[in-house]
Write a protein that holds these residues in place. Structure first.
Motif, PDB file in Angstrom:
ATOM      1  N   ASN A 136       2.500   2.487  -3.444  1.00 30.62           N
ATOM      2  CA  ASN A 136       1.649   3.044  -4.514  1.00 30.62           C
ATOM      3  C   ASN A 136       1.741   2.221  -5.803  1.00 30.62           C
ATOM      4  O   ASN A 136       1.564   2.748  -6.906  1.00 30.62           O
ATOM      5  CB  ASN A 136       2.015   4.509  -4.805  1.00 30.62           C
ATOM      6  N   GLY A 182      -1.692   3.820  -6.348  1.00 33.59           N
ATOM      7  CA  GLY A 182      -1.746   4.329  -4.977  1.00 33.59           C
ATOM      8  C   GLY A 182      -3.110   4.822  -4.550  1.00 33.59           C
ATOM      9  O   GLY A 182      -3.259   5.372  -3.466  1.00 33.59           O
ATOM     10  N   THR A 183      -4.129   4.599  -5.387  1.00 35.50           N
ATOM     11  CA  THR A 183      -5.471   5.102  -5.053  1.00 35.50           C
ATOM     12  C   THR A 183      -6.301   4.074  -4.298  1.00 35.50           C
ATOM     13  O   THR A 183      -7.378   4.403  -3.804  1.00 35.50           O
ATOM     14  CB  THR A 183      -6.236   5.501  -6.336  1.00 35.50           C
ATOM     15  N   HIS A 216       0.827  -1.201   0.000  1.00 34.28           N
ATOM     16  CA  HIS A 216       0.000   0.000   0.000  1.00 34.28           C
ATOM     17  C   HIS A 216       0.864   1.255   0.000  1.00 34.28           C
ATOM     18  O   HIS A 216       0.557   2.240  -0.692  1.00 34.28           O
ATOM     19  CB  HIS A 216      -0.924  -0.014   1.219  1.00 34.28           C
TER      20      HIS A 216
END
Length: 279
Positions: free
Chosen positions: A218, A223-224, A215
Motif C-alpha cells: 500500500n 494502496g488505491t 502493491h
C-alpha cells in the motif's frame, strides 16, 4: 422466510466486494470462494427444513437460489475472461471484449424459448421448471458441482442463474469497452510520451514478485492503485512485456520453498552493500 437473513447477509457481502477496489482477478477469485460458502449454507438450510408447499419450492428455485448461483457463474466467467484479456492496445482489448459479449448472447439465442418465458414473468410451466425431479437435457452451460445434488436443483434454476449472470457480465464488459473507448479519444489529443531509456534485465518473474510486493505494501497512492495499472507502469518504465502476470503470481505462490526468492535476494544484497560500506 426462513432464508431471508442469509439472503440479506449474502447481498451485503457481495456489495462490499464489488465496492472494494483492487485487482479484478483477485476480486473474482474471492467472489467464487465467498459464493460457494453461502451456497453451502443455503443448501444446508433447505436440507434441514424441507419445503412445506410446492409454491414455496417453486419460489425458492425460481427467485432465491439463482441470486446466489448467478454470482458463482458471474465470477467464474469473469475470471476466465479477464485472465485471457489481451495486454495489447485499447483497440485489441475492445475487439476481445466485444467478442466475449457476442459469445454470451449466443446463450440467450440457444435458450430463446425459456428466455422469453422467464423474461415475460410467465408462471404456467413453473411446476415443470422449478420443482425437483423434473429433469431434461437443457442445462446451463456452466457445470458446477451444485448441479449434481438433485435435492438442490431443478431443470431450469441454473438457466435462470445463467441469464442473470450473463446480464451482469454484459454490463461489466460494456463498461470496460466504454472506458477504453474514452481513453482512446483522450490519447488522440495527448502529447506523445517519451519512451523510457531504462530496461529490465532481470527475469520477468522477479519483476512480478516485486510488483506484487509493492502493491501489497500500500505504498503507492495509499494502496488505491490497481494491480493492472501498476503492471502497465512497470512495463512502460522498464520496456518489458510482463505477459500474464497474474498466472505468474500463482506460480510464485505455489513454490514449495522460498516464495519470495527475489525479495530475499534483494535484502541479502543490500545488507552486503551496507556492510561493505561500513568496513
Amino acid at each position: 422466510m426462513k432464508y431471508q437473513k442469509l439472503v440479506s447477509e449474502f447481498k451485503n457481502q457481495m456489495d462490499r466486494l464489488e465496492n472494494d477496489g483492487g485487482d479484478i482477478l483477485y476480486k473474482a477469485e474471492t467472489g467464487i470462494a465467498q459464493v460457494e460458502k453461502y451456497l453451502k449454507k443455503l443448501q444446508e438450510q433447505i436440507n434441514a427444513k424441507p419445503f412445506t408447499t410446492q409454491e414455496d419450492e417453486i419460489y425458492f428455485f425460481k427467485h432465491v437460489k439463482p441470486q446466489f448461483f448467478s454470482k458463482l457463474i458471474y465470477y467464474g466467467r469473469l475470471f476466465n475472461i479477464e485472465s485471457k484479456r489481451p495486454r495489447g492496445s485499447n483497440a485489441a482489448q475492445i475487439k476481445y471484449l466485444k467478442n466475449q459479449i457476442k459469445k454470451l448472447q449466443i446463450f440467450f439465442n440457444d435458450n430463446l424459448e425459456f428466455y422469453n418465458y422467464y423474461r415475460r414473468g410467465a408462471i404456467s410451466l413453473d411446476e415443470q421448471y422449478f420443482v425437483r425431479g423434473n429433469r431434461d437435457l437443457r442445462l446451463p452451460l456452466e457445470s458446477f458441482h451444485f448441479l449434481i445434488d438433485v435435492r438442490f436443483s431443478t431443470c431450469q434454476d441454473g438457466t435462470v442463474a445463467t441469464i442473470m449472470a450473463y446480464d451482469m457480465l454484459i454490463v461489466y464488459l460494456q463498461g470496460e469497452i466504454d472506458t477504453l473507448t474514452t481513453n482512446m479519444d483522450d490519447l488522440k489529443d495527448a502529447p506523445m510520451e517519451r519512451p523510457s531509456k531504462l530496461f529490465w534485465t532481470g527475469s520477468k518473474t522477479d519483476l512480478i514478485e516485486l510488483l506484487y510486493a509493492l502493491h501489497s505494501s500500500n505504498s503507492i497512492n495509499g494502496g488505491t492503485v490497481d494491480i493492472k495499472e501498476l503492471a502497465e507502469h512497470f512495463e512502460h518504465f522498464y520496456n518489458v512485456d510482463l505477459g500474464n502476470y497474474y498466472h505468474t503470481f500463482i506460480e510464485i505462490r505455489s513454490r514449495k520453498t522460498g516464495k519470495t526468492k527475489f525479495l530475499d535476494r534483494l535484502i541479502e544484497m543490500l545488507g552486503q552493500r551496507m556492510e561493505a560500506l561500513d568496513d
